[in-house]
Design a protein around this motif. Sequence first.
Motif, PDB file in Angstrom:
ATOM      1  N   VAL A 129      11.858  47.395  56.118  1.00  0.00           N
ATOM      2  CA  VAL A 129      12.691  47.205  54.932  1.00  0.00           C
ATOM      3  C   VAL A 129      12.086  47.979  53.770  1.00  0.00           C
ATOM      4  O   VAL A 129      10.887  47.886  53.509  1.00  0.00           O
ATOM      5  CB  VAL A 129      12.792  45.704  54.570  1.00  0.00           C
ATOM      6  CG1 VAL A 129      13.667  45.518  53.344  1.00  0.00           C
ATOM      7  CG2 VAL A 129      13.325  44.904  55.747  1.00  0.00           C
ATOM      8  N   ASP A 130      12.911  48.741  53.093  1.00  0.00           N
ATOM      9  CA  ASP A 130      12.488  49.506  51.922  1.00  0.00           C
ATOM     10  C   ASP A 130      13.115  48.858  50.688  1.00  0.00           C
ATOM     11  O   ASP A 130      14.342  48.792  50.579  1.00  0.00           O
ATOM     12  CB  ASP A 130      12.949  50.956  52.055  1.00  0.00           C
ATOM     13  CG  ASP A 130      12.362  51.855  50.976  1.00  0.00           C
ATOM     14  OD1 ASP A 130      11.755  51.331  50.036  1.00  0.00           O
ATOM     15  OD2 ASP A 130      12.533  53.083  51.083  1.00  0.00           O
ATOM     16  N   ILE A 131      12.294  48.375  49.765  1.00  0.00           N
ATOM     17  CA  ILE A 131      12.778  47.650  48.588  1.00  0.00           C
ATOM     18  C   ILE A 131      12.383  48.391  47.318  1.00  0.00           C
ATOM     19  O   ILE A 131      11.206  48.689  47.118  1.00  0.00           O
ATOM     20  CB  ILE A 131      12.222  46.224  48.527  1.00  0.00           C
ATOM     21  CG1 ILE A 131      12.575  45.453  49.800  1.00  0.00           C
ATOM     22  CG2 ILE A 131      12.749  45.487  47.300  1.00  0.00           C
ATOM     23  CD1 ILE A 131      11.989  44.064  49.848  1.00  0.00           C
ATOM     24  N   GLN A 132      13.337  48.668  46.472  1.00  0.00           N
ATOM     25  CA  GLN A 132      13.086  49.225  45.150  1.00  0.00           C
ATOM     26  C   GLN A 132      14.124  48.652  44.198  1.00  0.00           C
ATOM     27  O   GLN A 132      15.309  48.828  44.405  1.00  0.00           O
ATOM     28  CB  GLN A 132      13.165  50.752  45.148  1.00  0.00           C
ATOM     29  CG  GLN A 132      12.106  51.438  45.969  1.00  0.00           C
ATOM     30  CD  GLN A 132      12.243  52.942  45.933  1.00  0.00           C
ATOM     31  OE1 GLN A 132      12.937  53.484  45.084  1.00  0.00           O
ATOM     32  NE2 GLN A 132      11.592  53.618  46.863  1.00  0.00           N
ATOM     33  N   SER A 133      13.658  47.975  43.162  1.00  0.00           N
ATOM     34  CA  SER A 133      14.554  47.375  42.184  1.00  0.00           C
ATOM     35  C   SER A 133      13.763  47.084  40.922  1.00  0.00           C
ATOM     36  O   SER A 133      12.528  47.189  40.917  1.00  0.00           O
ATOM     37  CB  SER A 133      15.150  46.071  42.733  1.00  0.00           C
ATOM     38  OG  SER A 133      14.192  45.035  42.703  1.00  0.00           O
ATOM     39  N   PRO A 134      14.408  46.702  39.841  1.00  0.00           N
ATOM     40  CA  PRO A 134      13.664  46.338  38.632  1.00  0.00           C
ATOM     41  C   PRO A 134      12.710  45.172  38.853  1.00  0.00           C
ATOM     42  O   PRO A 134      11.706  45.043  38.143  1.00  0.00           O
ATOM     43  CB  PRO A 134      14.781  45.970  37.645  1.00  0.00           C
ATOM     44  CG  PRO A 134      15.972  46.726  38.122  1.00  0.00           C
ATOM     45  CD  PRO A 134      15.863  46.738  39.608  1.00  0.00           C
ATOM     46  N   ASP A 135      13.000  44.318  39.850  1.00  0.00           N
ATOM     47  CA  ASP A 135      12.195  43.124  40.070  1.00  0.00           C
ATOM     48  C   ASP A 135      11.250  43.245  41.264  1.00  0.00           C
ATOM     49  O   ASP A 135      10.182  42.643  41.278  1.00  0.00           O
ATOM     50  CB  ASP A 135      13.103  41.907  40.270  1.00  0.00           C
ATOM     51  CG  ASP A 135      13.993  41.665  39.061  1.00  0.00           C
ATOM     52  OD1 ASP A 135      13.484  41.766  37.933  1.00  0.00           O
ATOM     53  OD2 ASP A 135      15.189  41.395  39.259  1.00  0.00           O
ATOM     54  N   ILE A 136      11.641  44.009  42.273  1.00  0.00           N
ATOM     55  CA  ILE A 136      10.863  44.093  43.503  1.00  0.00           C
ATOM     56  C   ILE A 136      10.740  45.546  43.924  1.00  0.00           C
ATOM     57  O   ILE A 136      11.725  46.281  43.943  1.00  0.00           O
ATOM     58  CB  ILE A 136      11.519  43.278  44.638  1.00  0.00           C
ATOM     59  CG1 ILE A 136      11.703  41.820  44.229  1.00  0.00           C
ATOM     60  CG2 ILE A 136      10.685  43.376  45.917  1.00  0.00           C
ATOM     61  CD1 ILE A 136      12.452  41.009  45.259  1.00  0.00           C
ATOM     62  N   ASN A 137       9.539  45.972  44.300  1.00  0.00           N
ATOM     63  CA  ASN A 137       9.311  47.305  44.830  1.00  0.00           C
ATOM     64  C   ASN A 137       8.351  47.211  45.999  1.00  0.00           C
ATOM     65  O   ASN A 137       7.346  46.517  45.925  1.00  0.00           O
ATOM     66  CB  ASN A 137       8.716  48.227  43.762  1.00  0.00           C
ATOM     67  CG  ASN A 137       9.726  48.593  42.689  1.00  0.00           C
ATOM     68  OD1 ASN A 137      10.504  49.524  42.839  1.00  0.00           O
ATOM     69  ND2 ASN A 137       9.723  47.844  41.602  1.00  0.00           N
ATOM     70  N   GLY A 138       8.659  47.931  47.073  1.00  0.00           N
ATOM     71  CA  GLY A 138       7.742  47.933  48.198  1.00  0.00           C
ATOM     72  C   GLY A 138       8.431  48.238  49.508  1.00  0.00           C
ATOM     73  O   GLY A 138       9.645  48.230  49.609  1.00  0.00           O
ATOM     74  N   LYS A 139       7.622  48.506  50.514  1.00  0.00           N
ATOM     75  CA  LYS A 139       8.094  48.738  51.872  1.00  0.00           C
ATOM     76  C   LYS A 139       7.405  47.714  52.778  1.00  0.00           C
ATOM     77  O   LYS A 139       6.195  47.534  52.702  1.00  0.00           O
ATOM     78  CB  LYS A 139       7.767  50.158  52.326  1.00  0.00           C
ATOM     79  CG  LYS A 139       8.524  51.250  51.565  1.00  0.00           C
ATOM     80  CD  LYS A 139       8.104  52.632  52.070  1.00  0.00           C
ATOM     81  CE  LYS A 139       8.969  53.723  51.460  1.00  0.00           C
ATOM     82  NZ  LYS A 139       8.755  53.843  50.004  1.00  0.00           N
TER      83      LYS A 139
END
Length: 263
Positions: free
Chosen positions: A133-143
């Motif tokens: 899962v690849d996560i990038q957002s104002p609140d959450i970032n990470g793989k």
Amino acid sequence: MKSKLKMFLMALIILPCAFVFSACGGDQLSQQANLNTNGSYTATNLTEARNATSENVNNENIYNGYRASMNISMVFSTYEIKYNTNLIYKQTKQNNEIEKLEIAMRTTATLNNETVKTDIFSINTKNDINTYVDIQSPDINGKFAYKQSIDEITTIGFDASMFEELIENYMPNINVNLWTNSNFFEISKSDNSTKIKIKVPAGIYEGHNNAEANVYYVYENNIFQGFKIENLTINSITYYMQINITVCPFTDEIQYPDFNQFK
């Protein structure tokens, strides 16, 4: 529409509130499924339409790999959600048994004009499931990476059963709900292609007001090339939803990102 599809769509409503997935564009998951439904259509009847599908029975290419695009717009009283999902499904068989199941999916969601994205990759074998899962957002970032035994139950691992059911239910010789005298049928034939258009009239289905929708089936050289659902609209008391879906064969290899970046 089947209950599992309904549950999946409702789950999409909750998704932006829980976490946001994102990844860069310009790759396989940026491509929409494409199906050529153009043709010179003439009116036909239920029997002739069904006979035309029976003449074109080779569906194996769709089962082994497909690209699906689903565009959904949902309007509630105070907000609107739009989803664009591109999915690639590929299965590898040995001795008629599935040895490996690969899925790559990207969802771009817009909630009240704020855009969020999702990338999920799942590689399933007989022994384990690897989900990335690849996560990038104002609140959450990470793989993030998740590896589990095939017998374990996962809450983050991607479940492809909804898409599998979608393919099954819309295979031309299976979906009995489309083959009714209340629908209108058209057909387009050339030297190497057969295209069938089913116009589903507006009405009340499963307690919802549904607008008119079109479903296309496309064959080339007697091989099933996929289907397209246009303007499937559901109008309930609490929301208005319109869905467009295209499914076509996928014969290439899935191009995965560098999984070493995932932890």
